[in-house]
Design a protein around this motif. Structure first.
Motif, short mmCIF file in Angstrom:
data_model
loop_
_atom_site.label_atom_id
_atom_site.label_comp_id
_atom_site.label_asym_id
_atom_site.label_seq_id
_atom_site.Cartn_x
_atom_site.Cartn_y
_atom_site.Cartn_z
N ILE A 73 0.86 -1.18 0.00
CA ILE A 73 0.00 0.00 0.00
C ILE A 73 0.90 1.23 0.00
CG2 ILE A 73 -1.99 1.06 1.11
CD1 ILE A 73 -2.14 -1.62 2.77
N TRP A 74 0.59 2.19 -0.86
CA TRP A 74 1.51 3.29 -1.16
C TRP A 74 0.73 4.59 -1.14
CZ3 TRP A 74 3.32 7.27 -4.09
CH2 TRP A 74 4.70 7.38 -4.29
N GLN A 75 1.23 5.59 -0.38
CA GLN A 75 0.53 6.88 -0.31
C GLN A 75 1.51 8.04 -0.37
OE1 GLN A 75 -1.81 7.61 3.22
NE2 GLN A 75 -2.14 9.75 2.67
N TYR A 76 1.19 9.02 -1.21
CA TYR A 76 1.94 10.28 -1.21
C TYR A 76 1.73 11.00 0.11
CZ TYR A 76 2.68 10.12 -6.30
OH TYR A 76 3.06 9.79 -7.57
N ASN A 77 2.80 11.61 0.63
CA ASN A 77 2.67 12.43 1.84
C ASN A 77 2.62 13.92 1.53
OD1 ASN A 77 2.67 10.29 3.71
ND2 ASN A 77 4.90 10.15 3.67
N ASN A 78 3.12 14.33 0.37
CA ASN A 78 3.13 15.76 0.04
C ASN A 78 2.48 16.03 -1.31
OD1 ASN A 78 5.16 14.45 -1.35
ND2 ASN A 78 6.75 15.99 -0.93
N LYS A 79 1.54 15.19 -1.67
CA LYS A 79 0.74 15.37 -2.88
C LYS A 79 -0.58 14.65 -2.68
CE LYS A 79 0.59 13.70 -7.71
NZ LYS A 79 -0.71 13.04 -7.52
#
Length: 351
Positions: free
Chosen positions: A74-80
């Motif tokens: 599972i992969w998530q942008y932190n600044n977008k």
């Protein structure tokens, strides 16, 4: 050179999300992905080819179901802000349309999801070889195709195991078959049919060509007994030209972002790819740390730009609480790990 000597099974499927913790718990509760391999936050410096030339910070979590099969990264942008597709992907759209997930009994697993969850579930259907399957919408915009399997790492009362493959939309079937058979070793063509498909409102009806490719577990590789067989279903829409699911979006945005294979010998695989005029688009070259795990990771593209991740594992946590890690570079990569050692991974829980 035999492709089966340096590619094992599916390690994981990558999924871009908007809330990583909620998704991690959701997949733990719904799919039994309750074993935590890593939880890492860092800059995605090597992925700028697929993120508009910019370096973004991200959090990535890999969890698995030790009944057998691959995991979910599972992969998530932190600044977008992660972007959803403009419209829900349809069967035959280019790219990874759905993940295949193994279950022990289609009927019992289907009954479980009908009675125990509020998620959208299709009726049980049969594929061109007459085998039962059904679809589950995870409530986050992703589809899982449940297929029956007799191959399990652990015997338990769980309804399902992990990832066994993917359904991938392609533009040119012959080129796609060549890529997935010659490059990834899914050489067994189970069926090759033309039919009108309508997956119970989980996808619109479409006239398509469907080819199911399979790779039997060989027993070669540290995790092969856990990862098991591989099924890749290629789908070509014959009525109209389809666009890619990730058109005008970045890798890491919402949806299935890659399919990852466990690699035993990356140098040999690289040589093999080059002989077929295919080259890594991303290559970490040396070990790349992901929290407590490490390895060399590379990416290649199928003929339609769908991303295939390739990971040669160098270090994994066996028992984090006491700092016990296994250095795979110091052992024969082709030799399977003993079952008891893989079972120790269960002590690292998703929570």
């Amino acid at each position: 050179m035999n492709i089966h000597t340096y590619i094992s099974g599916i390690q994981q499927i990558g999924i871009g999300v908007t809330n990583i913790h909620e998704t991690m718990m959701h997949y733990k509760n719904v799919l039994g992905m309750n074993v935590l391999i890593f939880n890492d936050t860092s800059d995605a410096n090597l992925m700028t080819k697929y993120t508009g030339g910019k370096v973004f910070n991200r959090q990535a979590v890999l969890s698995m179901n030790l009944a057998g099969g691959g995991g979910v990264e599972i992969w998530q942008y932190n600044n977008k802000k992660p972007e959803h597709p403009c419209q829900e992907p349809s069967y035959g759209d280019l790219g990874i349309y759905a993940a295949k997930i193994k279950c022990k009994s289609t009927k019992k697993t289907h009954e479980y999801f009908i009675t125990q969850t509020s998620l959208k579930t299709s009726a049980i259907q049969t594929d061109p070889q007459g085998k039962a399957h059904f679809w589950l919408h995870d409530g986050l915009g992703n589809k899982f195709n449940f297929i029956e399997s007799k191959e399990w790492f652990k015997t338990s009362n769980k309804n399902n195991g992990g990832i066994a493959g993917a359904i991938i939309g392609v533009k040119n079937m012959e080129k796609a078959i060549q890529f997935y058979t010659q490059i990834l070793g899914t050489t067994n063509i189970v069926y090759d049919v033309q039919a009108v498909c309508n997956d119970n409102d989980l996808a619109k009806a479409t006239n398509c060509r469907r080819v199911l490719l399979k790779k039997q577990a060989t027993g070669i590789g540290a995790f092969n007994k856990l990862l098991g067989d591989v099924e890749i279903e290629l789908v070509q829409c014959l009525d109209e030209e389809r666009t890619h699911i990730f058109k005008n979006r970045f890798w890491g945005d919402c949806g299935f972002i890659h399919l990852c294979f466990d690699v035993l010998d990356m140098a040999a695989l690289n040589k093999h790819l080059n002989q077929h005029d295919i080259h890594f688009t991303v290559d970490s070259n040396e070990s790349f740390a992901m929290e407590n795990a490490a390895g060399r990771f590379c990416y290649a593209e199928d003929p339609d730009g769908t991303l295939i991740e390739l990971v040669e594992t160098h270090k994994i946590p066996i028992l984090k609480k006491i700092g016990w890690y296994l250095n795979l570079k110091k052992r024969n990569q082709s030799k399977p790990l003993p079952n008891w050692m893989i079972n120790m991974l269960a002590f690292s829980k998703v929570k």
